[in-house]
Design an enzyme around this catalytic site. Structure first.
Site, mmCIF file in Angstrom:
data_model
loop_
_atom_site.group_PDB
_atom_site.id
_atom_site.type_symbol
_atom_site.label_atom_id
_atom_site.label_comp_id
_atom_site.label_asym_id
_atom_site.label_seq_id
_atom_site.Cartn_x
_atom_site.Cartn_y
_atom_site.Cartn_z
ATOM 1 C CG HIS A 65 7.254 -6.969 -16.818
ATOM 2 N ND1 HIS A 65 6.035 -6.373 -16.567
ATOM 3 C CD2 HIS A 65 7.462 -6.802 -18.143
ATOM 4 C CE1 HIS A 65 5.543 -5.857 -17.672
ATOM 5 N NE2 HIS A 65 6.392 -6.108 -18.662
ATOM 6 C CD GLU A 145 -1.781 -5.548 -20.943
ATOM 7 O OE1 GLU A 145 -0.626 -5.170 -20.725
ATOM 8 O OE2 GLU A 145 -2.149 -6.005 -22.035
ATOM 9 C CB SER A 149 -7.278 5.067 -24.430
ATOM 10 O OG SER A 149 -6.910 4.974 -25.780
ATOM 11 C CG HIS A 183 -0.517 -1.626 -21.686
ATOM 12 N ND1 HIS A 183 -0.235 -0.516 -22.435
ATOM 13 C CD2 HIS A 183 0.457 -2.521 -21.971
ATOM 14 C CE1 HIS A 183 0.853 -0.758 -23.169
ATOM 15 N NE2 HIS A 183 1.275 -1.967 -22.909
ATOM 16 C CG HIS A 210 4.095 -1.875 -19.426
ATOM 17 N ND1 HIS A 210 2.988 -2.657 -19.659
ATOM 18 C CD2 HIS A 210 5.167 -2.650 -19.702
ATOM 19 C CE1 HIS A 210 3.378 -3.866 -20.058
ATOM 20 N NE2 HIS A 210 4.691 -3.896 -20.099
ATOM 21 C CD GLU A 213 7.912 0.509 -22.977
ATOM 22 O OE1 GLU A 213 6.740 0.135 -23.121
ATOM 23 O OE2 GLU A 213 8.884 -0.229 -23.126
ATOM 24 C CG ASP A 311 9.018 -6.488 -21.533
ATOM 25 O OD1 ASP A 311 7.876 -6.815 -21.181
ATOM 26 O OD2 ASP A 311 9.286 -5.359 -21.972
HETATM 27 O O1 MCF Z 1 6.911 -4.136 -21.983
HETATM 28 C C1 MCF Z 1 6.868 -4.252 -23.367
HETATM 29 C C2 MCF Z 1 6.892 -2.892 -23.978
HETATM 30 N N1 MCF Z 1 5.858 -2.007 -23.476
HETATM 31 C C3 MCF Z 1 4.529 -2.275 -23.487
HETATM 32 N N2 MCF Z 1 3.906 -3.392 -23.688
HETATM 33 C C4 MCF Z 1 4.365 -4.622 -23.930
HETATM 34 C C5 MCF Z 1 5.684 -5.057 -23.829
HETATM 35 N N3 MCF Z 1 5.756 -6.316 -24.245
HETATM 36 C C6 MCF Z 1 4.539 -6.699 -24.557
HETATM 37 N N4 MCF Z 1 3.676 -5.694 -24.362
HETATM 38 C C7 MCF Z 1 2.236 -5.844 -24.650
HETATM 39 C C8 MCF Z 1 1.292 -5.192 -23.714
HETATM 40 O O2 MCF Z 1 1.033 -5.952 -22.589
HETATM 41 O O3 MCF Z 1 1.977 -5.224 -25.864
HETATM 42 C C9 MCF Z 1 0.604 -5.114 -25.998
HETATM 43 C C10 MCF Z 1 0.068 -5.001 -24.585
HETATM 44 O O4 MCF Z 1 -0.884 -5.966 -24.381
HETATM 45 C C11 MCF Z 1 0.270 -4.051 -26.978
HETATM 46 S S1 MCF Z 1 0.247 -2.400 -26.508
HETATM 47 C C12 MCF Z 1 1.858 -1.769 -26.587
HETATM 48 FE FE FE Z 2 6.156 -5.497 -20.680
#
Ligand code: MCF
Ligand code: FE
Length: 408
Positions: A65, A145, A149, A183, A210, A213, A311
């Site tokens: 990931h 992705e 919403s 997402h 995700h 978290e 990540d």
């Molecule tokens: O995993 C981490 C933390 N949780 C969620 N989203 C993300 C993470 N790192 C990047 N993201 C991205 C996600 O794919 O952040 C964007 C999304 O496109 C904004 S929304 C939280």
């Molecule tokens: Fe992530």
């Protein structure tokens, strides 16, 4: 065909087999492996390459990931709690994306290759890393992705998502596999969840999401309260979550290669469901620490498989798997270090392959020959400590083979 010989061979199998003075015979697939003497006797005409003293042969690392699109971040985003991070992403996103050029992503992929990463599961919100991923020797499962919403936006969002997926599909190959990411339960409209999962099933695509978290996500999904309530009210005029964690999970039944990332706030029931779905948990220890000050209780997962992900640089200071494994060793303080190290190596290889549906991640006849060679600074006497010493001492690896070809 080639025989490589090292001081140790870590097979990564059910019995955590480690072979002293081990060797592998391979072309693009692994043909045979075992003790060097028995391989020499079996294949008398083949040349043996001795990799030298204190070397270890093992499967290539799989980063299950990662978000390459945030590769330009170092100090722009706020850490410490999820809401500060999320707000900082909203403020800085455009500038960070602008700075994440193909050249920068190429550089990061090259560093990862030297660090022993042979496969990644890359979450893609825009699709601009596709070019770099199709050119790198690192195998990529590219998860386009779906996110959003707002009810009046769903048609546009779905059309855009499908266009990105289609463009990924145009580059599909043995080492570039298009897939779908949803997402999260809080950020994706139920219509988009349903329709993208329908697509995944029709086209037999891997799926990742995700999941739970942060405590803020937990409070919002379960009770429609907490910091997310403020956030959703202000940004979207929404006062109720559109889904509950269990409802969200239930929709994934029938997906073959499925993974959920983080899961640090998942309940026992959620974990039970994840197990029933046959899904893998992508464990991102550094990200969980910096965004949520939380540790995934891996000792409670029992027979749920977990893989390791860095990540993105949006929630980490490194994309190197050995850095991530060292961090994992340091945060899971309640587990025996040598047993944990064996588990972590498996998580970073075979379990990653399961998350991504690939025939990789172990040294076994018929598996893809994705192999790395680590060089230890000195002799390791105890087999039980081998994995610990590798995790502690490896920054760059000596050699990398992907599908049998040498790249480092
Ligand atoms: O995993 C981490 C933390 N949780 C969620 N989203 C993300 C993470 N790192 C990047 N993201 C991205 C996600 O794919 O952040 C964007 C999304 O496109 C904004 S929304 C939280
Ligand atoms: Fe992530």
């Amino acid at each position: 065909m080639k025989i490589l010989k090292a001081s140790w061979l870590i097979c990564v199998d059910e019995n955590s087999t480690i072979i002293k003075d081990g060797a592998i015979l391979f072309d693009e697939k692994i043909k045979d492996f075992g003790e060097i003497e028995s391989l020499k006797a079996k294949y008398k005409d083949l040349e043996v390459e001795d990799l030298g003293v204190n070397t270890v042969l093992m499967p290539g690392l799989i980063n299950s990931h990662i978000h390459l699109e945030f590769s330009s971040n170092s100090t722009s985003l706020s850490y410490g709690n999820f809401m500060s991070w999320l707000n900082s992403v909203i403020i800085n996103r455009e500038a960070l994306i602008e700075k994440s050029s193909t050249t920068l992503i190429n550089t990061k992929l090259n560093e990862m290759l030297k660090g022993g990463t042979t496969t990644i599961g890359a979450i893609s919100s825009y699709g601009f890393e596709i070019e770099a991923c199709t050119k790198t020797p690192i195998n990529t499962v590219l998860f386009s992705e779906v996110i959003g919403s707002k009810a009046d936006m769903i048609d546009t969002l779905f059309t855009d998502f499908k266009a990105r997926l289609e463009s990924a599909k145009k580059s599909a190959s043995k080492s570039f596999i298009p897939a779908i990411a949803i997402h999260s339960p809080y950020s994706v409209h139920p219509f988009l969840v349903r329709e993208s999962l329908r697509l995944a099933k029709e086209e037999n695509l891997n799926v990742s999401a995700h999941f739970l978290e942060s405590i803020e996500e937990f409070d919002w999904l379960h009770k429609d309260e907490g910091k997310f309530l403020e956030f959703f009210k202000n940004f979207l005029g929404q006062e109720k979550s559109a889904t509950k964690p269990m409802e969200f999970l239930q929709q994934f039944s029938g997906i073959k290669n499925l993974s959920f990332t983080h899961c640090v706030e998942a309940s026992d029931n959620d974990l039970e469901k994840i197990k029933e779905l046959g899904a893998v948990i992508n464990h991102c220890p550094t990200s969980n620490r910096v965004l949520n000050n939380k540790r995934l209780e891996i000792e409670k997962l029992k027979d749920i498989t977990y893989a390791i992900g860095t990540d993105g640089l949006s929630s980490n200071n490194s994309l190197q798997m050995f850095d991530e494994l060292r961090n994992a060793l340091m945060i899971h303080t309640n587990l025996n270090i040598n047993e944990l190290s064996v588990d972590l190596i498996k998580a970073a290889t075979l379990n990653g392959a399961k998350a991504l549906g690939l025939n990789k991640g172990r040294i076994k006849q018929g598996c893809d020959a994705d192999i790395i060679v680590c060089k230890l600074p000195d002799e390791v006497k105890n087999e039980e400590e081998l994995c610990t010493q590798i995790i502690l001492h490896t920054k760059e690896v000596q050699n990398v083979y992907i599908n049998g070809e040498k790249h480092v």
